[in-house]
Design a protein around this motif. Structure first.
Motif, PDB file in Angstrom:
ATOM      1  N   UNK A 202      -4.469  -7.523  20.145  1.00  0.00           N
ATOM      2  CA  UNK A 202      -4.937  -6.065  19.635  1.00  0.00           C
ATOM      3  C   UNK A 202      -4.105  -5.653  18.426  1.00  0.00           C
ATOM      4  N   UNK A 203      -2.514  -5.942  18.538  1.00  0.00           N
ATOM      5  CA  UNK A 203      -1.733  -5.726  17.652  1.00  0.00           C
ATOM      6  C   UNK A 203      -1.722  -6.158  16.325  1.00  0.00           C
ATOM      7  N   UNK A 204      -1.942  -7.506  16.147  1.00  0.00           N
ATOM      8  CA  UNK A 204      -2.069  -8.055  14.720  1.00  0.00           C
ATOM      9  C   UNK A 204      -3.484  -7.654  14.447  1.00  0.00           C
ATOM     10  N   UNK A 205      -4.439  -7.495  15.044  1.00  0.00           N
ATOM     11  CA  UNK A 205      -5.840  -7.196  14.664  1.00  0.00           C
ATOM     12  C   UNK A 205      -5.791  -6.013  14.154  1.00  0.00           C
ATOM     13  N   UNK A 206      -4.982  -4.774  14.561  1.00  0.00           N
ATOM     14  CA  UNK A 206      -4.970  -3.642  14.140  1.00  0.00           C
ATOM     15  C   UNK A 206      -4.086  -3.557  12.894  1.00  0.00           C
ATOM     16  N   UNK A 207      -3.200  -4.467  12.759  1.00  0.00           N
ATOM     17  CA  UNK A 207      -2.547  -4.343  11.564  1.00  0.00           C
ATOM     18  C   UNK A 207      -3.202  -4.766  10.349  1.00  0.00           C
ATOM     19  N   UNK A 208      -3.879  -5.564  10.650  1.00  0.00           N
ATOM     20  CA  UNK A 208      -4.931  -6.335   9.515  1.00  0.00           C
ATOM     21  C   UNK A 208      -5.962  -5.327   8.968  1.00  0.00           C
ATOM     22  N   UNK A 209      -6.391  -4.508  10.142  1.00  0.00           N
ATOM     23  CA  UNK A 209      -7.495  -3.601   9.886  1.00  0.00           C
ATOM     24  C   UNK A 209      -6.940  -2.431   9.288  1.00  0.00           C
ATOM     25  N   UNK A 210      -5.814  -2.098   9.389  1.00  0.00           N
ATOM     26  CA  UNK A 210      -5.127  -0.735   8.761  1.00  0.00           C
ATOM     27  C   UNK A 210      -4.815  -1.432   7.423  1.00  0.00           C
ATOM     28  N   UNK A 211      -4.112  -2.476   7.350  1.00  0.00           N
ATOM     29  CA  UNK A 211      -3.902  -2.637   5.764  1.00  0.00           C
ATOM     30  C   UNK A 211      -5.024  -2.807   4.788  1.00  0.00           C
ATOM     31  N   UNK A 212      -5.913  -3.192   5.551  1.00  0.00           N
ATOM     32  CA  UNK A 212      -7.294  -2.873   4.489  1.00  0.00           C
ATOM     33  C   UNK A 212      -7.931  -1.731   4.496  1.00  0.00           C
ATOM     34  N   UNK A 213      -7.947  -1.028   5.548  1.00  0.00           N
ATOM     35  CA  UNK A 213      -8.408   0.344   5.728  1.00  0.00           C
ATOM     36  C   UNK A 213      -7.544   1.154   4.707  1.00  0.00           C
ATOM     37  N   UNK A 214      -6.222   1.262   4.891  1.00  0.00           N
ATOM     38  CA  UNK A 214      -5.584   1.887   4.294  1.00  0.00           C
ATOM     39  C   UNK A 214      -5.733   1.842   2.715  1.00  0.00           C
TER      40      UNK A 214
END
Length: 135
Positions: A40-52
């Motif tokens: 979940x952690x690297x998945x969330x990081x990837x999601x946040x980089x694009x989302x931010x």
């Protein structure tokens, strides 16, 4: 007390940007977490980089465009700073819920509810502040 139409319109634009951030990020998270079987952690990081990145563009050039008066790097650095604090809180919320056996998918929604208000206030008053007499 009634809110001025301008503020209601700004909040609607802000929520549209937040919706883009959330749903694109949620999609990236789902792809990485369930599709690619990342933790979940690297998945969330990837999601946040694009989302931010998408969220900054919407907030900067649409929702708060009438409040832009600082230099671009000032706005961007303030955005990164407040999102970094939010990052720690967001990941703490999701980690804590995940530790209790609650799916990170549910954590994503619960955290987003908190950050809908948190981010709006920070963006309005600090990241993209209104021009004052001295600015």
């Amino acid at each position: 007390m009634t809110l001025p139409k301008k503020e209601i319109a700004r909040f609607a634009k802000y929520m549209a940007g937040g919706g883009i951030y959330f749903w694109v990020g949620y999609g990236v998270f789902a792809l990485c977490y369930s599709g690619l079987h990342w933790d979940w952690l690297p998945s969330k990081i990837a999601a946040d980089l694009i989302g931010w990145s998408l969220n900054y563009l919407v907030q900067r050039f649409w929702a708060f465009s009438d409040q832009i008066h600082l230099g671009e790097m000032q706005h961007a650095s303030r955005y990164v700073m407040i999102e970094s604090i939010g990052f720690v809180l967001d990941y703490g919320i999701i980690f804590g819920l995940n530790s209790l056996g609650i799916s990170p998918y549910i954590g994503f929604f619960l955290s987003a509810g908190f950050f809908s208000i948190w981010s709006y206030l920070w963006y309005k008053y600090w990241v993209f502040p209104e021009r004052t007499e001295t600015s």
